[in-house]
Design an enzyme around this catalytic site. Sequence first.
Site, mmCIF file in Angstrom:
data_model
loop_
_atom_site.group_PDB
_atom_site.id
_atom_site.type_symbol
_atom_site.label_atom_id
_atom_site.label_comp_id
_atom_site.label_asym_id
_atom_site.label_seq_id
_atom_site.Cartn_x
_atom_site.Cartn_y
_atom_site.Cartn_z
ATOM 1 N N TYR A 80 0.845 -1.201 0.000
ATOM 2 C CA TYR A 80 0.000 0.000 0.000
ATOM 3 C C TYR A 80 0.877 1.246 0.000
ATOM 4 O O TYR A 80 0.632 2.191 -0.740
ATOM 5 C CB TYR A 80 -0.898 -0.001 1.239
ATOM 6 C CG TYR A 80 -1.939 1.093 1.210
ATOM 7 C CD1 TYR A 80 -3.179 0.868 0.629
ATOM 8 C CD2 TYR A 80 -1.664 2.351 1.747
ATOM 9 C CE1 TYR A 80 -4.129 1.882 0.580
ATOM 10 C CE2 TYR A 80 -2.621 3.358 1.707
ATOM 11 C CZ TYR A 80 -3.847 3.120 1.124
ATOM 12 O OH TYR A 80 -4.783 4.111 1.084
ATOM 13 N N PHE A 132 -8.689 19.384 -24.990
ATOM 14 C CA PHE A 132 -9.074 17.985 -25.078
ATOM 15 C C PHE A 132 -10.372 17.853 -24.274
ATOM 16 O O PHE A 132 -10.600 18.630 -23.360
ATOM 17 C CB PHE A 132 -7.967 17.070 -24.535
ATOM 18 C CG PHE A 132 -8.319 15.621 -24.651
ATOM 19 C CD1 PHE A 132 -8.400 15.030 -25.903
ATOM 20 C CD2 PHE A 132 -8.611 14.850 -23.525
ATOM 21 C CE1 PHE A 132 -8.766 13.688 -26.032
ATOM 22 C CE2 PHE A 132 -8.971 13.517 -23.652
ATOM 23 C CZ PHE A 132 -9.051 12.941 -24.908
ATOM 24 N N THR A 133 -11.205 16.881 -24.649
ATOM 25 C CA THR A 133 -12.551 16.791 -24.053
ATOM 26 C C THR A 133 -12.528 16.800 -22.518
ATOM 27 O O THR A 133 -13.162 17.649 -21.889
ATOM 28 C CB THR A 133 -13.267 15.504 -24.525
ATOM 29 O OG1 THR A 133 -12.387 14.395 -24.328
ATOM 30 C CG2 THR A 133 -13.645 15.585 -25.988
ATOM 31 N N ASP A 223 0.841 18.676 -21.461
ATOM 32 C CA ASP A 223 0.099 17.421 -21.513
ATOM 33 C C ASP A 223 0.872 16.489 -22.436
ATOM 34 O O ASP A 223 0.884 16.661 -23.659
ATOM 35 C CB ASP A 223 -1.329 17.660 -22.039
ATOM 36 C CG ASP A 223 -2.141 16.365 -22.135
ATOM 37 O OD1 ASP A 223 -1.549 15.277 -22.048
ATOM 38 O OD2 ASP A 223 -3.382 16.449 -22.311
ATOM 39 N N LYS A 266 -1.643 5.938 -23.028
ATOM 40 C CA LYS A 266 -1.021 6.224 -24.320
ATOM 41 C C LYS A 266 0.500 6.239 -24.172
ATOM 42 O O LYS A 266 1.191 5.509 -24.854
ATOM 43 C CB LYS A 266 -1.515 7.565 -24.856
ATOM 44 C CG LYS A 266 -2.991 7.541 -25.191
ATOM 45 C CD LYS A 266 -3.710 8.717 -24.605
ATOM 46 C CE LYS A 266 -5.214 8.574 -24.788
ATOM 47 N NZ LYS A 266 -5.883 9.836 -24.504
ATOM 48 N N ARG A 389 -15.276 12.721 -33.907
ATOM 49 C CA ARG A 389 -14.603 13.846 -33.273
ATOM 50 C C ARG A 389 -15.100 15.104 -33.968
ATOM 51 O O ARG A 389 -14.481 15.623 -34.867
ATOM 52 C CB ARG A 389 -13.075 13.722 -33.384
ATOM 53 C CG ARG A 389 -12.476 12.588 -32.594
ATOM 54 C CD ARG A 389 -12.174 12.886 -31.131
ATOM 55 N NE ARG A 389 -13.275 12.805 -30.214
ATOM 56 C CZ ARG A 389 -13.130 12.532 -28.915
ATOM 57 N NH1 ARG A 389 -11.963 12.298 -28.404
ATOM 58 N NH2 ARG A 389 -14.169 12.512 -28.117
ATOM 59 N N PHE A 455 -21.106 12.403 -25.943
ATOM 60 C CA PHE A 455 -20.643 11.485 -26.981
ATOM 61 C C PHE A 455 -20.294 10.107 -26.429
ATOM 62 O O PHE A 455 -20.311 9.126 -27.147
ATOM 63 C CB PHE A 455 -19.420 12.060 -27.717
ATOM 64 C CG PHE A 455 -18.222 12.259 -26.830
ATOM 65 C CD1 PHE A 455 -18.088 13.425 -26.096
ATOM 66 C CD2 PHE A 455 -17.246 11.291 -26.726
ATOM 67 C CE1 PHE A 455 -16.987 13.612 -25.266
ATOM 68 C CE2 PHE A 455 -16.132 11.471 -25.899
ATOM 69 C CZ PHE A 455 -16.007 12.631 -25.161
HETATM 70 C C1 PLP Z 1 -6.369 10.635 -23.597
HETATM 71 C C2 PLP Z 1 -5.927 11.970 -23.294
HETATM 72 C C3 PLP Z 1 -6.168 12.540 -22.040
HETATM 73 C C4 PLP Z 1 -6.945 11.828 -20.962
HETATM 74 O O1 PLP Z 1 -6.327 10.629 -20.593
HETATM 75 P P1 PLP Z 1 -7.182 9.383 -20.037
HETATM 76 O O2 PLP Z 1 -6.136 8.406 -19.613
HETATM 77 O O3 PLP Z 1 -8.014 8.884 -21.175
HETATM 78 O O4 PLP Z 1 -8.009 9.863 -18.927
HETATM 79 C C5 PLP Z 1 -5.702 13.819 -21.822
HETATM 80 N N1 PLP Z 1 -5.048 14.494 -22.768
HETATM 81 C C6 PLP Z 1 -4.818 13.979 -23.994
HETATM 82 C C7 PLP Z 1 -4.081 14.774 -25.003
HETATM 83 C C8 PLP Z 1 -5.239 12.712 -24.300
HETATM 84 O O5 PLP Z 1 -5.014 12.209 -25.518
#
Ligand code: PLP
Length: 482
Positions: A80, A132-133, A223, A266, A389, A455
Amino acid sequence: MAQVKFFSGQQFPLEMHKVRIIQKLNLLPIEERLEAIQGAGYNTFLLQNQDVFLDMLTDSGVNAMSQEQQAAMFRADDAYAGSATYTRLHNKLVEIFGMEYFLPAHQGRAAENILSRSLIRPDTFIPMNYHFTTTKQHIVVNGGTVLELIAPEGLEVESEHPFKGNFDVPALRQLIADEGAEKISFVRMEAGTNLIGGQPFSLDNLEEVSAVCREHGIPLVLDASLLADNLYFMKVREERCRDMSIAEITRAMADASDIVYFSARKLGFGRGGGICIREESLYKQMRGLVPMFEGFLTYGGMSVREMEAITVGLDETLDFDMINQGPQFIEYMVRELAKRGVPVITPPGGLGAHVNAMKFLEHVPQQQYPAGALASAIFLASGVRGMERGTMSEQRDPDGVEPLADMELVRLALPRRVFTLSQVNYAVDRIDWLYQRRDLIGGMRWVEEPEILRFFYGRLEPVTDWPTRLMEEFRKDFGDSL
Ligand SMILES: *Cc1c(COP(=O)(O)O)cnc(C)c1O
């Protein structure tokens, strides 16, 4: 970076890895594909994966792991607090980004939650190259206003500009002159700009933004979720990066930033995320939110096995042969689609191929979601699952007015190291067919429209019975082929 040349003179991407574990795929007949998309409310997010042939929905959490990542998962240290797995991940991040502090989070948007809650002051702006969304949602909920200061070429759909993700630096200077630096909580740079086609920014541009931020004492947040693709493009498109190693480019990017956050779904071929921070004061400002929302400071909602995989995956991100497969396959797919007249975003970016639905379906008004309709049509024609998108991915204003998106795109993501070239060729073939039959495709309307992030789980229906007519045409042209 040795590029393999072919005797034929024809250039195509060549995988620098081999496949040792496979997953059998299912290609349903078109009649069953129609049933599946109807059942999913014409929203590709709601399809069952077993009904999908090639899942090009996203590159998130579906990238192929290497044998080294899988092996590392076995030595995960379950604790933990104070897990050795955490120390390995933290040390790797310090080595790569050169920032002393790290806060783990279960994915990218969780990092955004922590950042937004702790850094956004009321009634301030958060300028960025593009939103980003999930980022926008977190910023708005915390009382900030998103300002998109993308350089003008970024929104040109077809272009050969190498860095369409560049920030409009003069616009940032103007904003500071007009509003004052104290009206800006932080500036955000998104690598591999997701919503405008995975387009990179240049190292020069990042450093210019950084210089403005430092002059005015504004934190610069990077980011880095799509960092791998951005690194690839800096290396092959930016003169000064040609002789730098991927590790050196990465460090130069981090040096220009105060905070680097990422989705490890990613970056790092795993599942998780986190925030790297240079200054102790910023770290302390954010730290308390991690145990509250994510988990203790040494796992932050991630599984220790995934953390081990991410540690190795981050190292692989610094290997050009491990990050070039995605962008090279995408370039091939984009060029093949363009050759057939299919409107696509150019130059090819990272993440996936982006079909320009506004032009593909010129006869469908934007209020009827051309990109959403095209995503459904592509699934019908091929079993390939892409993602809308466009306007569907936007949100209504508080007064109910629906903002129309700058672009209507269907994203066909190529998860890293997953698909073969013949699978890409199949997708190109079916989209080519669909383009020849585009007049048959009609618009969509909501049946169920959620208020937030609609979406993801909203349901739609076609405004006419165009999906049935498209299926009949498919049968005429392809006989009993799948
Ligand atoms: C996917 C993504 C996020 C959010 O990440 P999650 O792991 O899906 O929550 C933030 N910024 C960018 C540019 C992304 O492609």
